[in-house]
Structures are given as structure tokens and as C-alpha cells.
Design a protein around this motif. Sequence first.
Motif, short mmCIF file in Angstrom:
data_model
loop_
_atom_site.label_atom_id
_atom_site.label_comp_id
_atom_site.label_asym_id
_atom_site.label_seq_id
_atom_site.Cartn_x
_atom_site.Cartn_y
_atom_site.Cartn_z
N ASP A 30 33.60 -21.71 -30.52
CA ASP A 30 35.10 -20.70 -29.19
C ASP A 30 35.04 -22.43 -28.62
OD1 ASP A 30 32.79 -20.71 -28.16
OD2 ASP A 30 33.54 -18.84 -26.64
N ARG A 31 35.09 -23.28 -29.06
CA ARG A 31 34.99 -24.28 -28.44
C ARG A 31 35.18 -26.02 -29.03
NH1 ARG A 31 29.56 -26.08 -25.22
NH2 ARG A 31 28.92 -26.75 -27.12
N LYS A 33 35.24 -29.96 -29.45
CA LYS A 33 34.60 -30.92 -29.19
C LYS A 33 35.41 -31.67 -29.62
CE LYS A 33 30.26 -33.55 -31.43
NZ LYS A 33 28.94 -33.26 -32.47
N TYR A 56 33.32 -30.84 -24.13
CA TYR A 56 33.88 -29.36 -25.16
C TYR A 56 35.08 -29.20 -24.10
CZ TYR A 56 29.28 -29.72 -27.90
OH TYR A 56 28.45 -30.97 -28.79
N ILE A 57 36.51 -28.87 -24.91
CA ILE A 57 37.21 -27.39 -23.90
C ILE A 57 37.25 -25.99 -25.20
CG2 ILE A 57 39.24 -27.07 -23.50
CD1 ILE A 57 38.76 -29.60 -22.14
N SER A 58 37.34 -24.88 -24.53
CA SER A 58 37.04 -23.63 -24.61
C SER A 58 38.63 -23.50 -25.30
CB SER A 58 37.18 -22.62 -23.57
OG SER A 58 37.60 -21.29 -24.31
N THR A 59 38.91 -22.86 -26.77
CA THR A 59 39.41 -23.02 -27.19
C THR A 59 40.68 -21.82 -26.33
OG1 THR A 59 38.77 -20.57 -28.28
CG2 THR A 59 38.53 -23.17 -29.47
N GLU A 83 36.22 -28.85 -18.27
CA GLU A 83 35.17 -28.89 -19.06
C GLU A 83 33.95 -29.23 -19.62
OE1 GLU A 83 35.79 -33.62 -20.03
OE2 GLU A 83 37.49 -33.31 -20.57
N GLU A 84 33.02 -28.70 -20.82
CA GLU A 84 31.56 -28.23 -20.63
C GLU A 84 31.25 -29.48 -21.14
OE1 GLU A 84 30.57 -25.14 -22.97
OE2 GLU A 84 32.30 -23.75 -21.25
N GLN A 90 29.55 -26.73 -16.72
CA GLN A 90 31.17 -27.79 -16.78
C GLN A 90 30.96 -28.74 -16.06
OE1 GLN A 90 32.24 -23.28 -15.19
NE2 GLN A 90 33.64 -23.91 -16.97
#
Length: 91
Positions: A30-31, A33, A56-59, A83-84, A90
Motif C-alpha cells: 500500500d505504498r 516507492k 515511500y508515500i502511502s497510496t 513520506e516513510e 516517517q
Amino acid sequence: MTDISQIKEHMEVIGADGVHVGTVDGVEGDRIKLTKKDSGAQIEQAEGSHEGHHHYISTGLVAGIEGDKVRLSATGANAVNFEEEEGGQQG
């Protein structure tokens, strides 16, 4: 709801304000990249080091897909806060 399967490598990720956030390297679960070389390091008001590794950004932040762009519901500067890092922290 946006069809996440439409998100492809090399698509541009932009904030709700049209600011470039990054470039899609792929989708993992669900991320989204982001590529290492283009993980939002140049966004004004971004804090911390955003270079040299994947982010990574959450969808869940995806508002829509427009051609070859993934538009987020958050502004570019705010998206960086969501962003993670590779390890799951995070940024």
C-alpha cells in the motif's frame, strides 16, 4: 477510489498544489516507492535529508491519476511529512 494498479514506474508524483514530489520506482503493497535520485529532496520547506535512499508515500494519499502523473491529496510540502524511509520511519 483510484485504481492503484494504474500506477507505473517512472510516473511523476505531484502534490495537490502541482509541486513535484518524486518519481515512481514501483508500488509495494500500500505504498508508492519513490526513486532514490528523485525522492523529494528539492521540495522547499522539506526537513531532514531526503537523498541517497528510497522514500515511500502511502497510496492512501493518492487523489487521482492523470495521464503519467500521480496526484496526491496533500500539497508537495505536506506530502514530504508523510513520506516513510526504507526502514518504515516517517520523514
